[in-house]
Write an enzyme that holds these catalytic residues in place. Structure first.
Site, short mmCIF file in Angstrom:
data_model
loop_
_atom_site.label_atom_id
_atom_site.label_comp_id
_atom_site.label_asym_id
_atom_site.label_seq_id
_atom_site.Cartn_x
_atom_site.Cartn_y
_atom_site.Cartn_z
N GLU A 178 5.54 46.38 60.80
CA GLU A 178 4.49 47.52 61.26
C GLU A 178 4.93 48.52 61.47
OE1 GLU A 178 4.96 44.44 62.95
OE2 GLU A 178 3.40 43.24 63.32
N GLY A 179 6.40 48.66 61.35
CA GLY A 179 7.13 50.04 61.75
C GLY A 179 7.60 50.14 62.97
N LYS A 180 8.21 48.88 63.59
CA LYS A 180 8.81 48.82 64.70
C LYS A 180 10.00 49.72 64.80
CE LYS A 180 8.84 44.39 64.29
NZ LYS A 180 8.15 44.39 63.07
N ALA A 184 14.30 39.68 59.87
CA ALA A 184 13.65 40.94 60.24
C ALA A 184 14.35 42.09 59.21
CB ALA A 184 14.05 41.48 61.59
N HIS A 205 14.26 46.23 59.57
CA HIS A 205 13.74 47.32 60.45
C HIS A 205 14.22 48.89 59.73
CE1 HIS A 205 12.88 44.44 64.11
NE2 HIS A 205 12.14 44.28 63.21
N GLY A 234 12.43 42.29 49.51
CA GLY A 234 11.61 43.02 48.27
C GLY A 234 10.61 42.46 47.95
N GLY A 277 4.10 59.42 58.29
CA GLY A 277 5.15 59.80 57.33
C GLY A 277 6.37 58.84 57.70
P1 GDP Z 1 9.42 46.87 60.92
O1 GDP Z 1 9.88 45.65 60.32
O2 GDP Z 1 8.16 46.71 61.74
O3 GDP Z 1 10.32 47.78 61.38
O4 GDP Z 1 8.68 47.68 59.67
P2 GDP Z 1 9.43 47.73 58.22
O5 GDP Z 1 10.56 48.84 58.43
O6 GDP Z 1 9.79 46.44 57.66
O7 GDP Z 1 8.41 48.39 57.45
C1 GDP Z 1 7.69 49.73 57.71
C2 GDP Z 1 7.78 50.34 56.39
O8 GDP Z 1 7.09 51.57 56.74
C3 GDP Z 1 9.18 51.17 56.14
O9 GDP Z 1 9.41 51.32 55.05
C4 GDP Z 1 9.27 52.43 56.91
O10 GDP Z 1 10.09 53.51 56.56
C5 GDP Z 1 7.73 52.77 56.63
N1 GDP Z 1 6.84 53.64 57.72
C6 GDP Z 1 7.25 53.47 59.05
N2 GDP Z 1 6.09 54.44 59.63
C7 GDP Z 1 5.40 55.16 58.68
C8 GDP Z 1 4.54 56.23 58.66
O11 GDP Z 1 4.03 56.51 59.49
N3 GDP Z 1 4.12 56.56 57.29
C9 GDP Z 1 4.72 56.11 56.30
N4 GDP Z 1 4.21 56.60 54.90
N5 GDP Z 1 5.55 55.09 56.20
C10 GDP Z 1 6.01 54.63 57.47
P1 IMO Z 2 10.20 42.39 60.70
O1 IMO Z 2 10.91 42.26 61.95
C1 IMO Z 2 7.52 40.36 57.94
C2 IMO Z 2 7.60 36.01 57.92
C3 IMO Z 2 8.14 35.49 56.36
C4 IMO Z 2 7.36 34.12 56.19
C5 IMO Z 2 7.56 33.85 57.74
C6 IMO Z 2 8.75 32.65 58.16
O2 IMO Z 2 10.77 43.03 59.64
O3 IMO Z 2 8.66 42.63 61.05
P2 IMO Z 2 11.22 32.93 58.52
O4 IMO Z 2 12.29 33.33 57.22
O5 IMO Z 2 11.38 33.65 59.61
O6 IMO Z 2 11.28 31.51 58.75
O7 IMO Z 2 9.85 33.14 57.46
O8 IMO Z 2 7.70 34.68 58.51
N1 IMO Z 2 8.65 36.99 58.32
C7 IMO Z 2 8.37 38.16 58.33
N2 IMO Z 2 7.50 38.92 57.74
N3 IMO Z 2 8.45 40.89 58.80
C8 IMO Z 2 9.35 40.14 59.52
O9 IMO Z 2 10.31 40.83 60.44
C9 IMO Z 2 9.44 38.82 59.07
N4 IMO Z 2 10.12 37.84 59.60
C10 IMO Z 2 9.72 36.53 58.97
O10 IMO Z 2 7.68 36.26 55.24
O11 IMO Z 2 6.20 34.52 55.89
MG MG Z 3 10.29 44.74 58.39
#
Ligand code: GDP
Ligand code: IMO
Ligand code: MG
Length: 438
Positions: free
Chosen positions: A14-16, A39, A41, A299, A410
């Site tokens: 979600e963008g945590k 995860a 992040h 990826g 962004g």
């Molecule tokens: P997390 O696992 O919740 O920390 O989220 P991820 O890092 O896996 O995925 C969120 C993606 O959205 C990353 O590539 C961030 O750089 C990007 N991101 C976060 N907030 C924003 C935003 O407000 N706008 C855009 N365009 N990208 C964002």
């Molecule tokens: P962050 O912290 C999105 C998903 C996997 C799979 C399910 C089980 O970046 O938000 P696992 O390897 O945990 O046994 O996989 O959970 N999954 C995630 N999807 N963001 C993550 O972490 C995830 N961590 C696990 O894709 O569907």
């Molecule tokens: Mg993530």
């Protein structure tokens, strides 16, 4: 001084990371309570993109103590790789790192088992990082904890027990058994490098809370991946929601002063399992490309869809969310009209939240809202957003019954508008009751 928690309100990603990095400027301690290297992040600092899998996203803030809690499962190689990368970059204070002695170790057989299962017909689309098998060994009482690495005299017996348990499954699949001496050697090298950081995180956190330090708690994954609250069995194996905080950190059950749910302005999901608002082509790909929706850990392309409010209602209710950070609003620019799933229809009924099962059989009920065409990247105040974007946020706030206090426009760490110091706003009791808009 308050405790603030950040929780994923959807299916992860979600963008945590970005929200925690932003909030961590104001924190004394940043602690993660669940998950492992599944995860990913992402922090974007200028031209730099840093993906953290195990270290909490406050790692770039030198004033903060960084805690990996006991509810996590830790792959020591992945942790060392992350530490080395941040060390080489600079700005990371290794002397402020504490890894709970009670956190479980992800061992090579966990990864082998995860990969093995993912080859079968019941594949869940896991991240193949050994997460499920590591949590299974934890509750099966045959796990190895970080603190065990420092007690070699007990370690060999624990490794033997774990290998003996999994032996029939590995043999049946024609997989080689882990070489216990090689595993013990790796454990010894992990102990040497990580030993100085392994400690009593439970006490450290209790003392920080008692001393009124600013404590920021970082969730991994998202509510719909929580082993209890999520779309079971298409979930991860941990309590990733706010309910996992006390057991995941070894602290008494507490109600954080503020729990912020993070959601994207739309929905994504990686891996298998139902997703009611998933978009057909070509719209799904359009959102994926505009949002760069490819997994930060694996990826893999993320499945994309309209914002699912029933999912957010679940997150509000089971986590006790006080407010929302809505990220990636900028990605919706040019999508006109926009649709919002406000409820589901299922078996002749209208549902406000996901059902017990049958999420694959619900029909989303959509509301249509006007979109906007202006790029949002430069906006820093609510009144700088196009009226349609403001209305979209307002409608989300109305539907979930919680204020939207932070909006991402962004990927860069400063591409936000709203409240960036969650501790200050948590102190204003009135904001909790009446809900502060941006
Ligand atoms: P997390 O696992 O919740 O920390 O989220 P991820 O890092 O896996 O995925 C969120 C993606 O959205 C990353 O590539 C961030 O750089 C990007 N991101 C976060 N907030 C924003 C935003 O407000 N706008 C855009 N365009 N990208 C964002
Ligand atoms: P962050 O912290 C999105 C998903 C996997 C799979 C399910 C089980 O970046 O938000 P696992 O390897 O945990 O046994 O996989 O959970 N999954 C995630 N999807 N963001 C993550 O972490 C995830 N961590 C696990 O894709 O569907
Ligand atoms: Mg993530």
């Amino acid at each position: 001084m308050p405790v603030v928690a950040v929780v994923g309100a959807q299916w992860g990603d979600e963008g945590k990371g970005k929200v925690v990095d932003l909030y961590a400027r104001h924190a004394d301690v940043v602690a993660r309570w669940s998950g492992g290297a599944n995860a990913g992040h992402t922090l974007v600092v200028g031209d730099e993109r840093i993906v953290l899998h195990l270290l909490p996203s406050g790692a770039l803030h030198p004033q903060a103590t960084i805690v990996l809690g006991q509810g996590m499962v830790i792959d020591p190689d992945a942790l060392l790789a992350e530490i080395d990368a941040l060390d080489a970059r600079g700005g990371f204070r290794l002397d402020r790192l504490v890894v709970s002695e009670r956190a479980h170790v992800v061992l090579p057989h966990h990864v082998a088992l995860d990969r093995l299962r993912e080859r079968g017909t019941s594949a869940l689309g896991t991240t193949r990082r050994g997460i499920g098998p590591a949590y299974e060994d934890r509750v099966g009482r045959r796990g190895v904890r970080m603190g065990d690495l420092l007690r070699p005299e007990r370690l060999a017996a624990r490794i033997d027990a774990a290998i003996a348990w999994w032996r029939p499954m590995l043999e049946a699949a024609g997989e080689p058994l882990p070489d216990r001496d090689a595993v013990l050697e790796r454990c010894a090298s992990w102990a040497k490098r990580l030993g100085p950081y392994v400690g009593d995180a439970s006490h450290l956190l209790a003392e920080a809370i008692a001393a009124d330090r600013r404590v920021l708690l970082e969730g991994a994954q998202g509510t719909m991946l929580d082993v209890d609250a999520g779309s079971y069995p298409y979930v991860t194996s941990a309590s990733v929601g706010a309910a996992g905080i006390p057991t995941g950190l070894g602290i008494a059950p507490l109600r954080p002063d503020r729990i912020v749910g993070v959601c994207k302005a739309y929905t994504t999901r990686v891996g298998a399992g139902p997703m009611p608002t998933e978009l057909d082509e070509p719209l799904g790909s359009r959102l994926r490309e505009a949002g760069g929706e490819y997994g930060a850990t694996t990826g893999r392309p993320r499945r994309c869809g309209w914002l699912d409010v029933p999912v957010l209602r679940r997150a509000v209710r089971v986590n006790g969310l006080d407010a929302f950070a809505v990220t990636k609003l900028d990605v919706l620019t040019g999508l006109d009209p926009l649709r919002l799933c406000v409820a589901y229809e299922w078996d002749g009924q209208r549902l406000e939240e996901p059902p017990f099962d049958d999420l694959d059989r619900v029909r989303p009920v959509y509301e249509t809202l006007p979109g906007w065409h202006e790029p949002l990247g430069a906006c820093r105040r609510l009144d700088e957003l196009p009226a349609a974007a403001r209305r979209y946020l307002e409608r989300i706030g109305e539907l979930v019954g919680r204020p939207v206090t932070l909006v991402g426009v962004g990927a860069e760490r400063d591409d936000v508008l709203g409240t960036t110091d969650p501790f200050t706003s948590a102190n204003r009791a009135s904001t909790r009751r009446s809900g502060d808009a941006l």
